[in-house]
Enzyme design. Sequence first.
Site, PDB file in Angstrom:
ATOM      1  N   HIS A 142       0.812  -1.232   0.000  1.00 35.19           N
ATOM      2  CA  HIS A 142       0.000   0.000   0.000  1.00 35.19           C
ATOM      3  C   HIS A 142       0.839   1.274   0.000  1.00 35.19           C
ATOM      4  CE1 HIS A 142      -3.532  -2.383   0.538  1.00 35.19           C
ATOM      5  NE2 HIS A 142      -3.172  -2.817   1.736  1.00 35.19           N
ATOM      6  N   ASP A 153      -3.033 -10.868  -2.012  1.00 38.53           N
ATOM      7  CA  ASP A 153      -3.577 -10.272  -0.796  1.00 38.53           C
ATOM      8  C   ASP A 153      -5.018  -9.818  -1.080  1.00 38.53           C
ATOM      9  OD1 ASP A 153      -2.373  -8.700   1.906  1.00 38.53           O
ATOM     10  OD2 ASP A 153      -4.108  -7.715   0.998  1.00 38.53           O
ATOM     11  N   TYR A 194      -4.402 -11.859   8.910  1.00 38.01           N
ATOM     12  CA  TYR A 194      -4.631 -11.476  10.313  1.00 38.01           C
ATOM     13  C   TYR A 194      -5.284 -12.536  11.164  1.00 38.01           C
ATOM     14  CZ  TYR A 194      -3.308  -7.332   7.918  1.00 38.01           C
ATOM     15  OH  TYR A 194      -2.602  -6.462   7.138  1.00 38.01           O
TER      16      TYR A 194
HETATM   17  C1  R5G Z   1      -5.689  -0.176   8.675  1.00 40.66           C
HETATM   18  C2  R5G Z   1      -7.383   1.126   8.248  1.00 40.66           C
HETATM   19  C3  R5G Z   1      -8.948   2.893   8.279  1.00 40.66           C
HETATM   20  C4  R5G Z   1      -8.289   3.467   9.342  1.00 40.66           C
HETATM   21  C5  R5G Z   1      -7.153   2.865   9.869  1.00 40.66           C
HETATM   22  C6  R5G Z   1      -6.402  -3.198   6.906  1.00 40.66           C
HETATM   23  C7  R5G Z   1      -3.909  -4.969   4.731  1.00 40.66           C
HETATM   24  C8  R5G Z   1      -4.735  -3.891   5.364  1.00 40.66           C
HETATM   25  C9  R5G Z   1      -4.673  -2.624   4.865  1.00 40.66           C
HETATM   26  C10 R5G Z   1      -5.473  -1.638   5.380  1.00 40.66           C
HETATM   27  C11 R5G Z   1      -6.344  -1.914   6.394  1.00 40.66           C
HETATM   28  C12 R5G Z   1      -7.249  -0.849   6.877  1.00 40.66           C
HETATM   29  C13 R5G Z   1      -5.609   0.876   9.576  1.00 40.66           C
HETATM   30  C14 R5G Z   1      -6.691   1.698   9.325  1.00 40.66           C
HETATM   31  C15 R5G Z   1      -8.506   1.713   7.721  1.00 40.66           C
HETATM   32  C16 R5G Z   1     -10.125   3.506   7.668  1.00 40.66           C
HETATM   33  C17 R5G Z   1      -5.600  -4.204   6.381  1.00 40.66           C
HETATM   34  N1  R5G Z   1      -3.401  -4.777   3.519  1.00 40.66           N
HETATM   35  N2  R5G Z   1      -6.748  -0.007   7.908  1.00 40.66           N
HETATM   36  N3  R5G Z   1     -10.309   4.796   7.784  1.00 40.66           N
HETATM   37  O1  R5G Z   1      -2.808  -5.742   2.822  1.00 40.66           O
HETATM   38  O2  R5G Z   1     -11.371   5.386   7.204  1.00 40.66           O
HETATM   39  O3  R5G Z   1     -10.913   2.868   7.031  1.00 40.66           O
HETATM   40  O4  R5G Z   1      -3.756  -6.041   5.219  1.00 40.66           O
HETATM   41 ZN    ZN Z   2      -4.246  -7.100   2.904  1.00 33.10          ZN
END
Ligand code: R5G
Ligand code: ZN
Length: 674
Positions: A135, A172, A305
């Site tokens: 990301h 992923d 996870y």
């Molecule tokens: C992680 C968020 C928000 C806020 C904080 C989960 C992954 C992955 C990537 C991203 C997330 C989402 C912290 C966080 C979303 C939100 C898992 N990638 N995430 N804010 O491969 O509006 O939605 O595993």
């Molecule tokens: Zn992911």
Amino acid sequence: MGTALIYDEEMTKYKLLWIDPACKIEVPERLTVSHDALIKTGLADRCVSVPVREATEADILLVHSEEYLEAVKKTPYMTLEDLKEFTLQYGDVYFHPNIYHCAKLAAGATLQLVDSVLTGKVRNGMALVRPPGHHSLRSAASGFCVFNNVAIAARYAKQKYGIKRVLIVDWDVHHGQGVQYCFEDDPSVLYFSWHRFEHQKFWPNLKDSDYDIVGKEKGAGFNVNVPWNKVGMKNSDYLSVFLHVLLPIAYEFSPDLVLVCAGFDSAIGDPEGEMCASPDIFAHLTHLLMNLAGGKLCAVLEGGYNLTSLPQSVCQTVQTLLGDPAPRPADLDGPCTSALESLHCVRSAHKPYWSCLNHAAELPTADVSTKQIKLAEEEEKEEETLKKGEEEKSAEVEAWPEPPKRITPPVRTALVLPKDVTCPDGCKRFSSSEDPVIVNKLRENFFKDSDDSDALTTLSTLTALVEKMEKNEICNGLALVRDVSMAMKCVVQHAATAHRNRVLVVCVGDAVVPSQGTDDGKTLLVQFSNKESEEQKSKYHIPVCLKKGCSDVSGFTQAVLGLLLPLGYEYDPGLVLLVRMPGSGLCEGAWQQLTGLLQGLAQGHTLVLMQEDEKACVGSTASSLLGVAAPSLGNLHAPLKEDMEALERLRHRLQADWKLLQTTAPQTGRGDEH
Ligand code: R5G
Ligand code: ZN
């Protein structure tokens, strides 16, 4: 040549220091449970352990801006309050005083893996890293990612080793938008990602994640997005997309290196993905990629996870990289309607760029556009919410069985060869004392009016070999025989009567094929030739006619990926009988690809039959059976239009019987399943 495993406990030494429900899933235990599982199963011991290193600034700057690097560089000296504030500018990550160190190790571990593979120290490998990478953007952290490990590795491989084409497969469950942005105008890096999308309702909620984002300028066609618009996708959905989208394009692209953004939040039980694919599907996804780029594959951990399904999935991946045959795939009942809609949309969007999709049947895309469905679905959802009220929203995940231990037979490859042919290294020459019962039966069936004792011995040896394979004492085999047709008939007959398992017979070239067993489904026969086939006789007898027979590598490859493998996976045989008729016209490389790919079926139980004077092919065939990656087929020309059209017609005709051949949703479907 081995499999590298790259891991360092240091990468477990950062964690979330404050309360944030969205971030609490990304824990150090993700790495420890994965690594512990590899040790407990004995897999770690079988790998070549490669140390991590820190990525250098020059490495990081291959993808990231100096400003961003300088900013992250300051985080080890920040107070808790500073870290919280620094985190706020990105939103969906967290920082820790040790995360910069770990992020350098994660990127460096990925580069160590690439170095190990590209210097030939190992064939392939996996890096278990934290933080993940896919990301992160040129100048921003995102989704738990600090540096874009895999994107850096792709640029590094190109720069340091002169690699021309890199394939990045992101399995992923999230869209690796950072990787996409990095390479969107670059035709030398093909990025494929499937991801939970739900019509943009799911994180990171980008229009850029949809199927119609195909790359820009020179890079048009080199970005492949498969959005999942429903949760609960299963093995069939994943496999369909590999067989009908990724692999056809990947084989046409012909990469020199494959990098996998190996996140396992796409597995069952994951709280983020909410998908239903079993951990052993990763054995197949891995296997299907292992014959690209001459086997040069680097898997790098991203998400995942669920601390039960994550280590199971990691073990399935590593065990497959080590060359152990994949388990029989379970529950392949065809893709769901929503997956088919995505599949169709992606194939349509990429039609202009890839000749393998170019001749796909024209279908009214407008009718299945997932963009239109969105509106209809929203209305429905509103209705549902009204009805359901305050009912529990999150779907209960049913428990899934632990993947059974993959037991590998003591003998990998057994050969039945004439005395004057030497047995290649690593294989076992197979002979057996003659079983009088078998011999008598064979004499009665095949030698009523002749007395060919040599041939009788060969057939009885073959029968004994098949029985050893059924008992899982031998994985696979290769026999040089005088009369291929007779040997094929003999094995099919034995299987149809004595074998408890289904047999997939793949016949390359012209032969009078036995019809036995094809009426009751005990054998499925797929025959490739240039002979215009008569009416298809049954669901289980499928002639595939290519204009130039098997001599057109492009057409043949597409037929294997889009037709043979889906049939094979859905049929789920216990044995694959691969028959190469003399003068089939198939070149060595394509033959090795076929042999290698078919080993994803029947736990690798393949018996190859070849004609006596094809001695020259024994070595290369045996090495494919031993699990050595087939050489890359190189740049393929476009397959013949008429062949692709014929294939498409055949697939359409067979779709009612074989669901894994589908690439379009039923016209009435609106993705309402699950
Ligand atoms: C992680 C968020 C928000 C806020 C904080 C989960 C992954 C992955 C990537 C991203 C997330 C989402 C912290 C966080 C979303 C939100 C898992 N990638 N995430 N804010 O491969 O509006 O939605 O595993
Ligand atoms: Zn992911």
